[in-house]
Design an enzyme around this catalytic site. Structure first.
Site, PDB file in Angstrom:
ATOM      1  N   SER A   1       0.801  -1.229   0.000  1.00  0.00           N
ATOM      2  CA  SER A   1       0.000   0.000   0.000  1.00  0.00           C
ATOM      3  C   SER A   1       0.833   1.278   0.000  1.00  0.00           C
ATOM      4  O   SER A   1       0.272   2.374   0.031  1.00  0.00           O
ATOM      5  CB  SER A   1      -0.938   0.007   1.207  1.00  0.00           C
ATOM      6  OG  SER A   1      -0.227  -0.324   2.362  1.00  0.00           O
TER       7      SER A   1
ATOM      8  N   THR B   1       1.651   7.000   0.073  1.00  0.00           N
ATOM      9  CA  THR B   1       0.762   5.862  -0.198  1.00  0.00           C
ATOM     10  C   THR B   1       0.708   5.538  -1.684  1.00  0.00           C
ATOM     11  O   THR B   1       0.993   6.404  -2.521  1.00  0.00           O
ATOM     12  CB  THR B   1      -0.673   6.208   0.279  1.00  0.00           C
ATOM     13  OG1 THR B   1      -1.493   5.049   0.262  1.00  0.00           O
ATOM     14  CG2 THR B   1      -1.329   7.269  -0.581  1.00  0.00           C
TER      15      THR B   1
ATOM     16  N   ARG C   1      -7.510   8.615  -9.812  1.00  0.00           N
ATOM     17  CA  ARG C   1      -7.996   8.898  -8.459  1.00  0.00           C
ATOM     18  C   ARG C   1      -6.841   9.321  -7.543  1.00  0.00           C
ATOM     19  O   ARG C   1      -5.776   8.719  -7.516  1.00  0.00           O
ATOM     20  CB  ARG C   1      -8.662   7.640  -7.898  1.00  0.00           C
ATOM     21  CG  ARG C   1      -9.268   7.804  -6.491  1.00  0.00           C
ATOM     22  CD  ARG C   1      -8.331   7.348  -5.400  1.00  0.00           C
ATOM     23  NE  ARG C   1      -8.995   7.312  -4.081  1.00  0.00           N
ATOM     24  CZ  ARG C   1      -8.354   7.137  -2.938  1.00  0.00           C
ATOM     25  NH1 ARG C   1      -7.044   6.985  -2.912  1.00  0.00           N
ATOM     26  NH2 ARG C   1      -9.018   7.119  -1.795  1.00  0.00           N
TER      27      ARG C   1
ATOM     28  N   THR D   1      -5.422   8.142   7.938  1.00  0.00           N
ATOM     29  CA  THR D   1      -5.442   6.969   7.070  1.00  0.00           C
ATOM     30  C   THR D   1      -6.897   6.520   6.935  1.00  0.00           C
ATOM     31  O   THR D   1      -7.732   6.875   7.755  1.00  0.00           O
ATOM     32  CB  THR D   1      -4.558   5.844   7.632  1.00  0.00           C
ATOM     33  OG1 THR D   1      -4.545   4.751   6.719  1.00  0.00           O
ATOM     34  CG2 THR D   1      -5.043   5.351   8.981  1.00  0.00           C
ATOM     35  N   GLY D   2      -7.159   5.762   5.904  1.00  0.00           N
ATOM     36  CA  GLY D   2      -8.526   5.293   5.709  1.00  0.00           C
ATOM     37  C   GLY D   2      -9.104   5.810   4.404  1.00  0.00           C
ATOM     38  O   GLY D   2      -8.357   6.176   3.491  1.00  0.00           O
TER      39      GLY D   2
HETATM   40  N1  ASP Z   1      -6.032   7.415   2.767  1.00  0.00           N
HETATM   41  C1  ASP Z   1      -5.504   6.638   1.675  1.00  0.00           C
HETATM   42  C2  ASP Z   1      -6.205   6.971   0.428  1.00  0.00           C
HETATM   43  O1  ASP Z   1      -7.389   7.227   0.468  1.00  0.00           O
HETATM   44  C3  ASP Z   1      -5.601   5.183   1.903  1.00  0.00           C
HETATM   45  C4  ASP Z   1      -5.154   4.710   3.254  1.00  0.00           C
HETATM   46  O2  ASP Z   1      -4.963   5.424   4.177  1.00  0.00           O
HETATM   47  O3  ASP Z   1      -4.974   3.563   3.434  1.00  0.00           O
HETATM   48  O4  ASP Z   1      -5.584   6.915  -0.622  1.00  0.00           O
END
Ligand code: ASP
Length: 342
Positions: free
Chosen positions: A95, A218, A228, A251-252
């Protein structure tokens, strides 16, 4: 953008976490070679002296990278860059960085940003083929008049500046992607967003001089739509730092974090007297309240925060979010408090 209730198909499969409970004997689960002392864990606390916090299990190794800088009196800015570069270079990480998963068209597109407590910041998004997007983000901050470069322009800048290139996706990830395409013919136009297919590294730190900095990097949501970009490279969403107050990173589900300018919200709440823990919690509640159009089942977002006094805290909407902490006293991997369970 986040669509209606039917657009997200979410897997409820939980990732395996290393859990430290006081009762479990935390020392036994710390990765060898890291801090000799394991802090008694808490979702909130206070450190005196340098401190670094980062998201998820991979934060332990990243904190180690940051600590090498902080323990020698280095700056928080150098520390966070050095720290998240560890994760970007980890080929087993799906990731972040070189080992990241591609979008639905097979391109690994990387997002990163960095911010110093004096409000300088730099960011790159939708960047392909560069090994360390965080270093490019720092170069945007230090060597250009801009804050954010994206896509081909960001890549061109990175190449001009001599940043290392890397072939992505790596073979193993390409194989998984090809399998995914076979299995997801119907979803190819509308990607199956799976909350397990992501895990940004967000890191915030304070150095011996009390200066703050943060970094976030990320590969974003696995199999996302081509083009995106989530919250992670957006200053104020994925990361915000202000030496006068504190720092926060997220995160998320990036689309949800952007809606509430998540990390900026956390820092502003701290400015108005919230503790880092309460500020993270309030930002999660804000996200919940702003998503009446969304099936909340699966809307995972988590924040970590640090104030200028060394108080730290974290909170997530769902269970399963954890963060790594390193101070002069030792380290810990801590489960965040949460609002609801899967
Ligand atoms: N926040 C990140 C995104 O939306 C993904 C993640 O935190 O895992 O790209």
């Amino acid at each position: 953008m986040v669509g209606g209730r039917s657009t997200l198909v979410l897997s409820m499969k939980r990732r395996q976490f290393i859990r430290f409970g006081a009762a479990l004997g935390a020392l036994s689960v710390v990765k060898p070679g890291q801090a000799s002392t394991v802090l008694s864990q808490s979702f909130q606390g206070k450190a005196s002296g340098p401190i670094v916090l980062s998201t998820w299990n991979h934060g332990l190794a990243a904190n180690e990278g940051a600590w090498k800088v902080l323990k020698n009196g280095g700056s928080a800015l150098d520390a966070v860059q050095n720290g998240v570069m560890v994760t970007e270079a980890d080929l087993s990480n799906r990731s972040v960085g070189v080992g990241g998963r591609p979008d639905r068209d097979g391109h690994v597109t990387l997002d990163a940003c960095i911010m110093s407590g004096d409000s300088r910041c730099g960011s790159v998004a939708f960047l392909e083929g560069i090994a360390h997007p965080i270093s490019v983000a720092r170069a945007v901050m230090e060597r250009t008049q801009h804050v954010m470069l994206v896509g081909d322009g960001a890549r061109q800048f990175a190449l001009e500046q001599g940043f290392e290139t890397a072939k992505m996706p790596i073979d193993e990830v390409k194989k998984d992607y090809q399998e995914w395409r076979k299995m997801n013919k119907d979803l190819f136009k509308k990607p199956n967003i799976n909350h397990e297919n992501h895990d940004t590294i967000g890191m915030i730190a304070m150095d011996a001089e009390g200066k703050l900095a943060g970094a976030c990097t990320t590969s974003g949501w696995a199999y996302k739509m081509h083009g995106r970009v989530g919250d992670s490279p957006i200053i104020g969403a994925g990361l915000f730092v202000d030496d006068q107050v504190g720092a926060a990173t997220a995160t998320g589900l990036g689309e949800a974090i952007i809606r509430v300018a998540g990390s900026h919200t956390v820092v502003e709440l701290m400015r108005h007297g919230y503790s880092p823990f309460d500020a993270c919690k309030e930002a999660c509640m804000r996200i919940i309240s702003k998503h009446s159009d969304f099936d909340l089942k699966g809307l995972q977002c988590g924040f970590i925060a640090l104030d200028k006094e060394g108080n730290y805290g974290a909170y997530s909407i769902y269970n399963g979010f954890n963060f790594a902490l390193r101070t002069t006293e030792g380290e810990a991997l801590i489960d965040a408090k949460f609002d609801r369970s899967w």
